[in-house]
Design a protein around this motif. Sequence first.
Motif, PDB file in Angstrom:
ATOM      1  N   ALA A  13       7.424   6.567   1.188  1.00 45.82           N
ATOM      2  CA  ALA A  13       6.383   5.912   1.992  1.00 45.82           C
ATOM      3  C   ALA A  13       6.017   4.555   1.392  1.00 45.82           C
ATOM      4  O   ALA A  13       5.824   3.568   2.126  1.00 45.82           O
ATOM      5  CB  ALA A  13       5.154   6.800   2.080  1.00 45.82           C
ATOM      6  N   GLN A  14       5.943   4.510   0.074  1.00 48.13           N
ATOM      7  CA  GLN A  14       5.616   3.249  -0.600  1.00 48.13           C
ATOM      8  C   GLN A  14       6.735   2.223  -0.388  1.00 48.13           C
ATOM      9  O   GLN A  14       6.468   1.050  -0.112  1.00 48.13           O
ATOM     10  CB  GLN A  14       5.406   3.503  -2.091  1.00 48.13           C
ATOM     11  CG  GLN A  14       4.875   2.313  -2.848  1.00 48.13           C
ATOM     12  CD  GLN A  14       4.620   2.651  -4.308  1.00 48.13           C
ATOM     13  OE1 GLN A  14       5.193   3.598  -4.852  1.00 48.13           O
ATOM     14  NE2 GLN A  14       3.778   1.868  -4.947  1.00 48.13           N
ATOM     15  N   GLU A  45       6.261  10.390  -1.435  1.00 47.22           N
ATOM     16  CA  GLU A  45       5.322   9.313  -1.758  1.00 47.22           C
ATOM     17  C   GLU A  45       6.055   8.010  -2.051  1.00 47.22           C
ATOM     18  O   GLU A  45       5.676   6.944  -1.561  1.00 47.22           O
ATOM     19  CB  GLU A  45       4.476   9.724  -2.962  1.00 47.22           C
ATOM     20  CG  GLU A  45       3.405   8.721  -3.339  1.00 47.22           C
ATOM     21  CD  GLU A  45       2.597   9.186  -4.542  1.00 47.22           C
ATOM     22  OE1 GLU A  45       2.358   8.337  -5.418  1.00 47.22           O
ATOM     23  OE2 GLU A  45       2.220  10.371  -4.584  1.00 47.22           O
ATOM     24  N   GLU A  46       7.126   8.097  -2.850  1.00 46.44           N
ATOM     25  CA  GLU A  46       7.917   6.907  -3.164  1.00 46.44           C
ATOM     26  C   GLU A  46       8.560   6.340  -1.897  1.00 46.44           C
ATOM     27  O   GLU A  46       8.632   5.128  -1.712  1.00 46.44           O
ATOM     28  CB  GLU A  46       9.005   7.238  -4.187  1.00 46.44           C
ATOM     29  CG  GLU A  46       8.490   7.517  -5.571  1.00 46.44           C
ATOM     30  CD  GLU A  46       9.588   8.049  -6.490  1.00 46.44           C
ATOM     31  OE1 GLU A  46      10.659   8.464  -5.978  1.00 46.44           O
ATOM     32  OE2 GLU A  46       9.369   8.059  -7.700  1.00 46.44           O
ATOM     33  N   ALA A 100       6.537   0.856   3.136  1.00 49.37           N
ATOM     34  CA  ALA A 100       5.446  -0.112   3.280  1.00 49.37           C
ATOM     35  C   ALA A 100       5.824  -1.453   2.653  1.00 49.37           C
ATOM     36  O   ALA A 100       5.524  -2.520   3.216  1.00 49.37           O
ATOM     37  CB  ALA A 100       4.174   0.429   2.640  1.00 49.37           C
ATOM     38  N   LEU A 101       6.491  -1.418   1.492  1.00 50.31           N
ATOM     39  CA  LEU A 101       6.903  -2.660   0.839  1.00 50.31           C
ATOM     40  C   LEU A 101       7.960  -3.406   1.651  1.00 50.31           C
ATOM     41  O   LEU A 101       7.935  -4.638   1.740  1.00 50.31           O
ATOM     42  CB  LEU A 101       7.428  -2.367  -0.566  1.00 50.31           C
ATOM     43  CG  LEU A 101       6.380  -1.968  -1.595  1.00 50.31           C
ATOM     44  CD1 LEU A 101       7.036  -1.537  -2.894  1.00 50.31           C
ATOM     45  CD2 LEU A 101       5.411  -3.105  -1.846  1.00 50.31           C
TER      46      LEU A 101
END
Length: 158
Positions: free
Chosen positions: A71-72, A68-69, A75-76
Amino acid sequence: MARPSRYPLELRRRAVRMVAEVRDDYPNETAALQAVAEKLDIGSRETLRNWVKQHEIDGGQRPGTTTEESAQLKALKKENAELKRANEILKAAASFFASMSSTGHTHARSVHRRAPGPLRRRRADLQDAHRARLQDRPFHVLRPQETPRNSLRPFRAR
C-alpha cells in the motif's frame, strides 16, 4: 482504479483461519484449500491459496512484500506520477514564457529583429558612455544650431 473485492475482508480472514485449523485433517494443503473453498463458496482454491500466502507474508512466516508495504509503495508511485505530471506542466509553462519577448507579445519578435551580420556596437551601447570625452559628443545633434545674429535682421536693400 481496481475494482472492489468480490469477497469481504471478514470472509477472507475466516477462510484463512479455517485453512490453518483443518490443514492437519487433510493429506495435503491443496485438499484442505479445496474443502474450505467449497464450504465458504469461494470460486477457486487458488484464490484462497493467495489469501493464505499473503497472510503468511504479513505474519513474517514467508518472505515477500507485506500488505502494508504494498500500500505504501502504491501511494508513493501515485505521488511520483503526480509530481512528474506537475513537472511536465511547469517545463511547458517555462518554455512558453521563455519564448515570449520582453513586451509579452510574440508578434513583437518580427518588429524588433537585429540586423543580420556581426553585432556593431556604438558609443551609446557601451557601458559608462556618459563618461565619454565631451569633445567626442555630437552636440550638434542634441542642440539646435545657433544662427548668426545678422541672419535675424530683416533684409535691407542697399
